[in-house]
Design an enzyme around this catalytic site. Structure first.
Site, PDB file in Angstrom:
ATOM      1  N   HIS A  64       0.816  -1.216   0.000  1.00 53.37           N
ATOM      2  CA  HIS A  64       0.000   0.000   0.000  1.00 53.37           C
ATOM      3  C   HIS A  64       0.851   1.269   0.000  1.00 53.37           C
ATOM      4  O   HIS A  64       0.307   2.370  -0.067  1.00 53.37           O
ATOM      5  CB  HIS A  64      -1.019  -0.016   1.153  1.00 53.37           C
ATOM      6  CG  HIS A  64      -0.484   0.366   2.492  1.00 53.37           C
ATOM      7  ND1 HIS A  64      -0.128  -0.548   3.457  1.00 53.37           N
ATOM      8  CD2 HIS A  64      -0.246   1.574   3.040  1.00 53.37           C
ATOM      9  CE1 HIS A  64       0.293   0.091   4.546  1.00 53.37           C
ATOM     10  NE2 HIS A  64       0.236   1.387   4.304  1.00 53.37           N
TER      11      HIS A  64
ATOM     12  N   ASP B  80      -0.048  -7.589   1.729  1.00 52.28           N
ATOM     13  CA  ASP B  80       0.434  -6.202   1.701  1.00 52.28           C
ATOM     14  C   ASP B  80       1.967  -6.198   1.754  1.00 52.28           C
ATOM     15  O   ASP B  80       2.572  -5.930   2.790  1.00 52.28           O
ATOM     16  CB  ASP B  80      -0.179  -5.435   2.887  1.00 52.28           C
ATOM     17  CG  ASP B  80       0.048  -3.938   2.792  1.00 52.28           C
ATOM     18  OD1 ASP B  80       0.542  -3.473   1.744  1.00 52.28           O
ATOM     19  OD2 ASP B  80      -0.264  -3.237   3.782  1.00 52.28           O
TER      20      ASP B  80
ATOM     21  N   SER C 265       4.228   2.643   8.131  1.00 51.80           N
ATOM     22  CA  SER C 265       3.906   1.564   7.196  1.00 51.80           C
ATOM     23  C   SER C 265       5.116   1.136   6.391  1.00 51.80           C
ATOM     24  O   SER C 265       5.942   1.957   6.017  1.00 51.80           O
ATOM     25  CB  SER C 265       2.877   2.041   6.183  1.00 51.80           C
ATOM     26  OG  SER C 265       1.602   1.946   6.711  1.00 51.80           O
TER      27      SER C 265
END
Ligand SMILES: *[C@@H]1O[C@H](CO)[C@@H](O)[C@H](O)[C@H]1NC(C)=O
Ligand SMILES: *[C@@H]1O[C@H](CO)[C@@H](O)[C@H](O)[C@H]1NC(C)=O
Length: 255
Positions: free
Chosen positions: A66, A111, A207
């Site tokens: 992402h 992911d 992230s």
């Protein structure tokens, strides 16, 4: 993005306000020690910090899928301080992005993304590789791990120094039932650590960064419940050991 859920990173300050996230760097962390975490990468879009990542091969950085966004992607390696003045000379261009093929959104899993750099990184006193599991590696609940990152904060959105905090692995069943309370069914191939029964965890801006247990990167920061006022629901990481075959294939293919 839904109300109960937001990506850890693909957030602007506007969406931070929407999801009610407040402090957005590693929560309750401290500055990383000099000479530690030499595999950490800042994955940048148009020369601005976007995500964390980590060097697993002299040509490849591992991060979250992402973290892919429109714009020119590059990577800073070999420094804890990503102040644009000093960090520019440590910038590597990204030649290819390899998202795991079935990836759609963090909520549905997979992911994970490999970035091929346009030149080989020279391993030195400032830049090192981190190992990843070579085969399936189940993680014992309560194992002590760390997570590191450069997040943004609402008050001061230029956090230039790498922060790090300790987190514990959370039992998968407990993790699933905590997320079920807010109506989220977790994807397969994830690890849970931090954010729950502790004030520490990862947050927006972290992230793509690694969950490191006994010196080995075992997870990739994927998502939280959209708020970092921990404790709330456990933080979710992609479990790297479920993807070792895919990683090997991409790297040996040299694509
Ligand atoms: C914001 O961060 C910068 C760099 O870390 C620091 O020099 C500055 O004092 C901070 N400003 C505030 C208002 O906290
Ligand atoms: C990176 O991957 C290539 C291809 O598998 C391999 O030949 C090389 O030894 C690896 N380099 C490092 C530093 O891990």
């Amino acid at each position: 993005m839904t109300k109960a859920f937001s990506l850890l990173l693909s957030v602007t300050l506007t969406s931070l306000a929407l999801t009610g996230a407040f402090g957005a760097d590693i929560i309750n962390g401290k500055k990383a020690k000099k000479g530690s975490l030499l595999y950490m990468a800042s994955v940048q879009i148009n020369e601005k910090h976007n995500c964390g990542g980590f060097l697993i091969n002299s040509s490849y950085v591992l991060t979250a899928a992402h973290c892919d966004k429109q714009g020119d992607m590059s990577v800073i390696l070999g420094t804890h301080n990503i102040n644009p003045k000093g960090a520019n000379e440590k910038r590597y261009r990204v030649q290819n992005k390899h998202k795991h093929p079935p990836y759609k959104s963090p909520r549905t899993g997979n992911d994970i993304m490999l970035l091929k750099l346009s030149e080989k990184v020279k391993i030195s006193k400032d830049v090192k590789l981190v190992t990843i599991p070579s085969k399936d590696r189940p993680m014992k609940p309560k194992s002590k791990c760390l997570v590191a990152g450069w997040g943004e904060t609402e008050k001061n959105n230029t956090v230039n120094d790498l922060l790090v905090t300790d987190v514990l692995i959370i039992d998968k069943t407990v993790c699933q039932s905590e997320w079920k309370k807010i109506d989220v069914k977790l994807p397969d191939n994830i690890l849970c650590a931090g954010g729950y029964e502790t004030k520490s965890g990862a947050c927006q801006g972290d992230s793509g960064g690694p969950l490191v247990c006994s010196g080995q990167a075992v997870g990739i920061v994927s998502f939280n419940m959209g708020r970092c006022d921990y404790p709330n629901a456990p933080n979710i990481y992609t479990q790297i050991s479920k993807y070792t075959q895919w990683i090997k294939k991409v790297i040996s293919g040299g694509a």
